[in-house]
Design a protein around this motif. Structure first.
Motif, PDB file in Angstrom:
ATOM      1  N   LEU A   1      43.399  27.956  25.426  1.00 10.33           N
ATOM      2  CA  LEU A   1      43.889  26.660  25.882  1.00 10.33           C
ATOM      3  C   LEU A   1      45.400  26.749  26.060  1.00 10.33           C
ATOM      4  N   ILE A   2      45.851  26.476  27.272  1.00  7.87           N
ATOM      5  CA  ILE A   2      47.282  26.555  27.563  1.00  7.87           C
ATOM      6  C   ILE A   2      47.768  25.146  27.899  1.00  7.87           C
ATOM      7  N   VAL A   3      48.793  24.699  27.177  1.00  8.96           N
ATOM      8  CA  VAL A   3      49.395  23.405  27.485  1.00  8.96           C
ATOM      9  C   VAL A   3      50.690  23.665  28.233  1.00  8.96           C
ATOM     10  N   MET A   4      50.813  23.136  29.440  1.00  3.77           N
ATOM     11  CA  MET A   4      52.040  23.347  30.217  1.00  3.77           C
ATOM     12  C   MET A   4      52.757  22.028  30.364  1.00  3.77           C
ATOM     13  N   ASP A   5      54.046  22.025  29.959  1.00  3.39           N
ATOM     14  CA  ASP A   5      54.838  20.803  29.995  1.00  3.39           C
ATOM     15  C   ASP A   5      55.765  20.852  31.212  1.00  3.39           C
ATOM     16  N   GLU A   6      55.494  20.065  32.213  1.00  5.12           N
ATOM     17  CA  GLU A   6      56.309  20.022  33.438  1.00  5.12           C
ATOM     18  C   GLU A   6      56.630  21.434  33.923  1.00  5.12           C
TER      19      GLU A   6
ATOM     20  N   MET B   1      29.366  19.957  31.486  1.00  4.41           N
ATOM     21  CA  MET B   1      30.008  21.056  30.728  1.00  4.41           C
ATOM     22  C   MET B   1      30.533  20.516  29.390  1.00  4.41           C
ATOM     23  N   SER B   2      30.481  21.323  28.380  1.00  7.75           N
ATOM     24  CA  SER B   2      30.891  20.816  27.066  1.00  7.75           C
ATOM     25  C   SER B   2      32.392  21.003  26.862  1.00  7.75           C
ATOM     26  N   ASN B   3      32.935  20.148  26.038  1.00 11.46           N
ATOM     27  CA  ASN B   3      34.365  20.208  25.769  1.00 11.46           C
ATOM     28  C   ASN B   3      34.682  21.381  24.865  1.00 11.46           C
ATOM     29  N   ARG B   4      35.731  22.105  25.205  1.00 10.24           N
ATOM     30  CA  ARG B   4      36.183  23.147  24.292  1.00 10.24           C
ATOM     31  C   ARG B   4      37.100  22.531  23.243  1.00 10.24           C
TER      32      ARG B   4
ATOM     33  N   VAL C   1      37.119  22.032  17.959  1.00  8.86           N
ATOM     34  CA  VAL C   1      37.102  23.154  18.887  1.00  8.86           C
ATOM     35  C   VAL C   1      35.656  23.599  19.021  1.00  8.86           C
ATOM     36  N   ASP C   2      35.127  23.573  20.224  1.00  6.32           N
ATOM     37  CA  ASP C   2      33.722  23.910  20.476  1.00  6.32           C
ATOM     38  C   ASP C   2      32.789  23.155  19.530  1.00  6.32           C
ATOM     39  N   GLY C   3      33.095  21.904  19.302  1.00 10.19           N
ATOM     40  CA  GLY C   3      32.215  21.055  18.506  1.00 10.19           C
ATOM     41  C   GLY C   3      32.414  21.156  17.006  1.00 10.19           C
ATOM     42  N   ALA C   4      33.259  22.069  16.543  1.00  4.85           N
ATOM     43  CA  ALA C   4      33.478  22.197  15.102  1.00  4.85           C
ATOM     44  C   ALA C   4      34.870  21.688  14.746  1.00  4.85           C
ATOM     45  N   ALA C   5      34.950  20.866  13.706  1.00  3.65           N
ATOM     46  CA  ALA C   5      36.238  20.296  13.320  1.00  3.65           C
ATOM     47  C   ALA C   5      37.193  21.395  12.855  1.00  3.65           C
ATOM     48  N   VAL C   6      38.461  21.292  13.291  1.00  2.28           N
ATOM     49  CA  VAL C   6      39.487  22.236  12.823  1.00  2.28           C
ATOM     50  C   VAL C   6      40.659  21.435  12.261  1.00  2.28           C
ATOM     51  N   THR C   7      41.415  22.103  11.371  1.00  3.74           N
ATOM     52  CA  THR C   7      42.615  21.481  10.831  1.00  3.74           C
ATOM     53  C   THR C   7      43.818  22.162  11.466  1.00  3.74           C
ATOM     54  N   ILE C   8      44.635  21.378  12.171  1.00  4.31           N
ATOM     55  CA  ILE C   8      45.849  21.945  12.765  1.00  4.31           C
ATOM     56  C   ILE C   8      47.037  21.227  12.151  1.00  4.31           C
ATOM     57  N   LYS C   9      47.660  21.882  11.182  1.00  2.00           N
ATOM     58  CA  LYS C   9      48.783  21.265  10.463  1.00  2.00           C
ATOM     59  C   LYS C   9      50.117  21.901  10.825  1.00  2.00           C
ATOM     60  N   THR C  10      50.065  23.146  11.302  1.00  2.00           N
ATOM     61  CA  THR C  10      51.308  23.852  11.628  1.00  2.00           C
ATOM     62  C   THR C  10      51.132  24.562  12.967  1.00  2.00           C
TER      63      THR C  10
ATOM     64  N   HIS D   1      37.698  20.843  29.092  1.00  2.00           N
ATOM     65  CA  HIS D   1      36.630  21.846  29.229  1.00  2.00           C
ATOM     66  C   HIS D   1      37.225  23.220  29.444  1.00  2.00           C
ATOM     67  N   ALA D   2      36.356  24.205  29.338  1.00  2.00           N
ATOM     68  CA  ALA D   2      36.727  25.534  29.824  1.00  2.00           C
ATOM     69  C   ALA D   2      36.836  25.441  31.348  1.00  2.00           C
TER      70      ALA D   2
END
Lengths: 498, 318
Positions: free
Chosen positions: A163-168, A1-4, A63-72, A28-29
């Motif tokens: 994509l959900i990041v859950m912290d503890e 499976m490919s990385n999201r 993201v899905d193989g395409a570079a993204v800029t996440i600055k904020t 992955h998804a």
């Protein structure tokens, strides 16, 4: 499976320290990817890079193989990435639907009025899709923490996050709510959502995750499919190399126990915990956040009387919930984990902050003796090597380490017999940490008993004469210096079977 | 079946107000006469306007101390324009424009410069008080006569004073705005957590400025109605009494003084409660000094009982 999501070669330094060193991380998804590591290993820094709170020095995010800029954080949001923090960001007085649509409310066509019915309907539909029972019109203040978390996740999903990041996420949840959350996570997986799951709890990780990645000192040290690794392997990789040891001075621990805690229980916090602290002994309680140790320590100090069992001090049982005034008079001190909230009085001077617990003792015929206070304050500043321009300096202008030293110095007079410390080095830089360890050892050397709570395993093994590990309110095992087995301790704390 | 206990707890301000009214009626039957109720409805209008403005400010987690002396200043502005032009139109336009400007100023100070609302509006209170005395020296007054003032101050429609109907209409409008528009939700959100509101993409500063402009506008309306009812304006009017009655009304009505919670209906009942006390004490010829003591005691008792009930409910909920 490919990385999201694909983070490649992420490097981030804070001044001279490399917090992240060439880290690769992907998800992955339909995958739960558990991220594990000790405090300071770099997990949160990595996630802050992903969430746009920090920007990395090197490395790319795709993201899905395409570079993204996440600055904020807004960039992260637009990219479909949501962080669910332990401190939830809901508005208590608004309804479930009101919170989910906050900032992007639906209006009835052609009017300025909210279409509450449609908003509730859509929320209901989304809740149904995941098999969750929750009334969209219920005010959030009436929900428990598990339900609030669900609202927060639904809000993320309804703003098109994938994509959900859950912290503890389970640290404040009851068993029932945990089960529901895990069910929800399973459903999210079926819907193709990717989940990054930060946790220390081995049973949870091995129950719901597909992959586990362990970080240590800013690097990835293990990244495996769950089926191909084991709880002991994960635990071992977390500790790794030994840190340079703080020389623990030799000392004699003798005499009758200062403090005897016998079968202490408080429903929902701790259960049937017993231990003793003798003069000069440093007893460390440790576990994960939510293990019940801070509640236990506060009950011992007398802040909370809502427990069963007995606490004896100097040979006689204490009245539950007697309050700090009695404790202080009898030579028992407490330094809290939240110094800005419960520790210091920010608008007062360094002098006034130090002198506060001594005022009663400084009375000379009903009048405060200025000379006595000055002497105490000068000695305290010297003993703790606190860096302040003068005792008149307002304490809020001091650094975290120096504030903490002042919280300590309040208790450094000769009458102190037992000191309770909650996370004494939380948020403090390395140099101040060493000072604080030295102060603690000095106290113990003078015969003061210390009951200490720490979540950092290296600190625990560095300071303790005895360690008590806790998991979900129960004391799991005790270890006597120098027979400390970090792996076993971590396994105790994580509820793992080794 | 309705849960009577729950109703009593949550709507207790209604029952307290009605019980108080009954007690006053037993002491003096004249209290519940049509004439007197009508008088109450007129007396509460200025307090009610200030309470409504304060409602949004307090729910958003702020306070506006300038509303009372502000309304005195706006009354004087109206009087001066009336003195100059002999008409009211220009005066009303001026009051509305100036009050909106003052509210804008407060809002900018609080939101953009991050000054505490308490400090900004306390300063504005003194400025308003000073300007009032500057425009009309103490001991002097301007008389307001003519159709408009008589209409606003004394005329009725179907048995109700026009000013009271205006107040009710404004409360209804506020109810709709508060409960059924984005703006209302944003006021609550900001009062709960400014940071979370900001994170949800709400333009917090803009909402705050709007809140202070609305509250100042309410004090403008209060000034117009106050002066019309009295028929004259002077700088010695008790603006701060109005302010405190307004704050008392919304707090009694269940608005959390720390912000984030409150209902328009509750605020209206709190207003009636204050109105009943003020009127009854006058009616019973209670001396002014005792009037204040009594009011303070009743407010403390009502809020104290509310607090105890609230706490017992919290324990129940655990």
């Amino acid at each position: 499976m490919s990385n999201r999501i694909d983070m490649k070669g992420i490097t981030k330094s804070f001044f001279a320290t490399k917090a992240l060193d060439n880290v690769d991380f992907s998800c992955h998804a339909s995958e739960v990817h558990a991220l594990v590591g000790l405090n300071g290993a770099g997990k949160s820094t990595l996630m802050k890079v992903l969430g746009g709170i920090y920007s990395s020095d090197e490395g790319t995010i795709e993201v899905d193989g395409a570079a993204v800029t996440i600055k904020t954080p807004v960039d992260a949001d637009n990219a479909g990435i949501s962080m669910i923090h332990q401190e939830l960001s809901l508005i208590n007085e608004l309804t479930v639907a009101g919170n989910i649509f906050l900032g992007r409310e639906l209006k009835r066509a052609g009017t300025p009025f909210l279409d509450k019915r449609e908003m509730a309907r859509r929320v209901k539909a989304e809740l149904d899709r995941f098999g969750l029972m929750l009334d969209p019109n219920m005010p959030v203040r009436e929900l428990n923490s598990g339900e609030k978390q669900i609202v927060e996740i639904i809000r993320a999903l309804m703003s098109n996050s994938w994509l959900i990041v859950m912290d503890e996420p389970t640290s404040a949840l009851s068993e029932e709510d945990k089960e529901r959350l895990f069910g929800f996570i399973e459903r999210m997986k079926q819907e193709g959502i990717a989940i990054i799951y930060i946790s220390h709890h081995m049973p949870e990780i091995f129950g719901i995750a597909e992959r586990v990645t362990v970080m240590r000192d800013g690097e990835i040290v293990l990244s495996e499919r769950i089926a191909e690794t084991s709880e002991p392997a994960v635990i071992r990789s977390m500790t790794g190399r030994e840190l340079a040891h703080f020389e623990k001075p030799h000392k004699e621990i003798a005499g009758e126990p200062l403090l005897t805690v016998d079968a202490l229980s408080k429903p929902g916090s701790f259960e049937d915990v017993s231990f003793e602290v003798r003069p000069g002994e440093i007893v460390v309680l440790t576990g994960l956040r939510g293990c019940g140790a801070p509640e236990l320590a506060k009950s011992v100090f007398g802040l909370d009387g809502d427990y069963t069992g007995t606490v004896s001090y100097l040979g006689s049982p204490l009245v539950p919930g007697r309050g700090p005034a009695v404790a202080v008079r009898e030579g028992m001190g407490l330094v809290t984990e939240n110094r800005d909230k419960n520790g210091i009085l920010p608008a007062l001077s360094v002098r006034d902050n130090i002198a506060l617990p001594f005022l009663e003792k400084a009375l000379r015929g009903g009048v405060l003796s200025r000379g006595h206070i000055e002497a105490v304050v000068d000695k305290a500043i010297r003993d703790t090597s606190t860096k302040t321009s003068s005792p008149d300096q307002e304490i809020r202008f001091l650094s975290g380490g120096n504030k903490q030293k002042i919280c300590f110095s309040r208790w450094l007079d000769d009458d102190l017999k037992l000191l309770i410390l909650l996370e004494p080095t939380r948020g403090i830089d390395v140099h101040a940490k060493a000072d604080i360890y030295r102060i603690i050892e000095d106290l113990a050397g003078r015969g003061v008993g210390v009951l200490l709570l720490s979540y950092e395993i290296d600190e625990v093994t560095m300071l303790a004469d005895r360690v008590i590990t806790m998991y979900q309110g129960k004391s799991i095992a005790r270890y006597n210096y120098p027979e400390f087995d970090k792996d076993q301790m971590l396994a105790d704390m994580a509820g793992a079977r080794i | 079946m309705p849960d009577v206990g729950r109703l009593l707890r949550e709507k207790n301000i209604i029952f307290v107000t009605l019980a108080l009214a009954l007690v006053f009626y037993l002491i003096s039957p004249r209290f519940l006469s049509l004439d007197n109720m009508s008088a109450i409805s007129r007396q509460i209008v200025p307090i009610g306007l200030i309470a409504l403005g304060q409602f949004f400010v307090v729910v958003s987690g702020n306070i506006d101390l300038s509303l009372g002396m502000g309304s005195v200043l706006w009354a004087i502005v109206l009087g001066v324009f009336f003195g100059l032009t002999g008409g009211v139109a220009l005066g009303i336009v001026a009051v509305i424009a100036f009050s909106l400007m003052a509210g804008f100023f407060n809002g900018v100070m609080v939101s953009k410069l991050k000054l505490p609302a308490f400090i900004v509006t306390l300063s504005m209170l003194f400025v308003a008080q000073g300007l009032s005395g500057l425009i009309i020296p103490r001991g002097q007054q301007i008389f307001l006569m003519g159709g408009f003032f008589k209409f606003v101050g004394a005329e009725k429609f179907m048995g109700f004073y026009w000013s009271f109907l205006f107040l009710v209409a404004l409360y209804l409008a506020a109810y709709i705005v508060y409960n059924h528009t984005r703006w209302g939700a944003y006021v609550i959100a900001i009062g709960n957590s400014e940071e979370n509101a900001r994170l949800a993409g709400i333009k917090v500063d803009r909402v705050k400025i709007g809140i202070f402009m609305f509250s100042a506008l309410c004090s403008g309306f209060a000034g117009i109605i106050l002066s019309s009812r009295m028929g004259f304006v002077q700088p010695g009017l008790d603006g701060n009494g109005l302010l405190l009655d307004g704050i008392a009304a919304i707090i009694i009505g269940g608005v959390l003084i720390l912000g984030g919670r409150g209902t328009i209906g509750g605020a209206f009942w709190g207003l009636l409660f204050i109105g009943v006390i003020n009127n009854a004490l006058n009616l019973l010829n209670v001396e002014d000094v005792w009037h204040q003591v009594f009011k303070g005691t009743v407010i403390l008792a009502a809020l104290g009982a509310n607090w105890v009930l609230w706490q017992s409910r919290q324990i129940e909920a655990q």
